[in-house]
Design a protein around this motif. Structure first.
Motif, PDB file in Angstrom:
ATOM      1  N   GLN A   1       0.813  -1.217   0.000  1.00 49.00           N
ATOM      2  CA  GLN A   1       0.000   0.000   0.000  1.00 49.00           C
ATOM      3  C   GLN A   1       0.848   1.270   0.000  1.00 49.00           C
ATOM      4  O   GLN A   1       0.364   2.334  -0.396  1.00 49.00           O
ATOM      5  CB  GLN A   1      -0.958  -0.003   1.198  1.00 49.00           C
ATOM      6  CG  GLN A   1      -1.970  -1.130   1.160  1.00 49.00           C
ATOM      7  CD  GLN A   1      -2.906  -1.047  -0.026  1.00 49.00           C
ATOM      8  OE1 GLN A   1      -3.238   0.026  -0.506  1.00 49.00           O
ATOM      9  NE2 GLN A   1      -3.347  -2.195  -0.510  1.00 49.00           N
TER      10      GLN A   1
ATOM     11  N   GLN B   1     -10.640  -1.588  -5.869  1.00 50.44           N
ATOM     12  CA  GLN B   1     -10.016  -0.386  -5.335  1.00 50.44           C
ATOM     13  C   GLN B   1     -10.825   0.085  -4.139  1.00 50.44           C
ATOM     14  O   GLN B   1     -12.058   0.034  -4.154  1.00 50.44           O
ATOM     15  CB  GLN B   1      -9.941   0.695  -6.406  1.00 50.44           C
ATOM     16  CG  GLN B   1      -8.917   0.345  -7.484  1.00 50.44           C
ATOM     17  CD  GLN B   1      -8.858   1.373  -8.574  1.00 50.44           C
ATOM     18  OE1 GLN B   1      -9.747   1.433  -9.409  1.00 50.44           O
ATOM     19  NE2 GLN B   1      -7.817   2.172  -8.572  1.00 50.44           N
ATOM     20  N   ASP B   2     -10.121   0.557  -3.109  1.00 49.99           N
ATOM     21  CA  ASP B   2     -10.802   1.031  -1.907  1.00 49.99           C
ATOM     22  C   ASP B   2     -11.380   2.425  -2.134  1.00 49.99           C
ATOM     23  O   ASP B   2     -11.301   2.964  -3.237  1.00 49.99           O
ATOM     24  CB  ASP B   2      -9.869   0.972  -0.694  1.00 49.99           C
ATOM     25  CG  ASP B   2      -8.662   1.898  -0.773  1.00 49.99           C
ATOM     26  OD1 ASP B   2      -8.669   2.845  -1.604  1.00 49.99           O
ATOM     27  OD2 ASP B   2      -7.722   1.698   0.005  1.00 49.99           O
TER      28      ASP B   2
ATOM     29  N   SER C   1      -5.439  -0.074  -4.604  1.00 52.43           N
ATOM     30  CA  SER C   1      -5.718  -1.484  -4.830  1.00 52.43           C
ATOM     31  C   SER C   1      -5.899  -2.230  -3.526  1.00 52.43           C
ATOM     32  O   SER C   1      -5.205  -1.995  -2.539  1.00 52.43           O
ATOM     33  CB  SER C   1      -4.562  -2.101  -5.624  1.00 52.43           C
ATOM     34  OG  SER C   1      -4.808  -3.461  -5.846  1.00 52.43           O
ATOM     35  N   THR C   2      -6.819  -3.160  -3.550  1.00 48.18           N
ATOM     36  CA  THR C   2      -7.039  -4.065  -2.430  1.00 48.18           C
ATOM     37  C   THR C   2      -7.582  -5.377  -2.980  1.00 48.18           C
ATOM     38  O   THR C   2      -8.084  -5.428  -4.101  1.00 48.18           O
ATOM     39  CB  THR C   2      -7.997  -3.435  -1.384  1.00 48.18           C
ATOM     40  OG1 THR C   2      -8.031  -4.257  -0.231  1.00 48.18           O
ATOM     41  CG2 THR C   2      -9.377  -3.240  -1.943  1.00 48.18           C
TER      42      THR C   2
ATOM     43  N   ASP D   1      -6.983 -13.643  -1.080  1.00 50.50           N
ATOM     44  CA  ASP D   1      -5.538 -13.469  -0.898  1.00 50.50           C
ATOM     45  C   ASP D   1      -4.728 -14.610  -1.517  1.00 50.50           C
ATOM     46  O   ASP D   1      -3.521 -14.517  -1.658  1.00 50.50           O
ATOM     47  CB  ASP D   1      -5.169 -13.280   0.570  1.00 50.50           C
ATOM     48  CG  ASP D   1      -5.538 -14.456   1.440  1.00 50.50           C
ATOM     49  OD1 ASP D   1      -6.462 -15.213   1.083  1.00 50.50           O
ATOM     50  OD2 ASP D   1      -4.895 -14.625   2.484  1.00 50.50           O
TER      51      ASP D   1
END
Length: 66
Positions: A7, A26-27, A32-33, A39
């Motif tokens: 991040q 995207q948060d 990006s998330t 995961d």
């Protein structure tokens, strides 16, 4: 596989979310998330391409050791 997003490096270009929308999003700030539970990439064949598409190389894919 295990996916990590740095991040501190991410600039919010969104190439990952465009390339593999079933894994990345995207948060609220545009960074990006990973989508919940993704995961490990969820078997999506586009995960590696999404990592390559990142203009600042903020995405790391680690293979399990063993």
């Amino acid at each position: 596989m295990h996916i990590e997003i740095d991040q501190d490096v991410c600039i919010g270009a969104g190439q990952c979310a465009l390339t593999a929308p079933n894994v990345f999003t995207q948060d609220d700030d545009g960074f990006s998330t990973l989508l919940p539970g993704m995961d490990d990439g969820g078997g999506d064949p586009l995960v590696r391409e999404a990592a390559r598409a990142c203009p600042v190389h903020a995405i790391t894919i680690k293979e399990p050791t063993g």
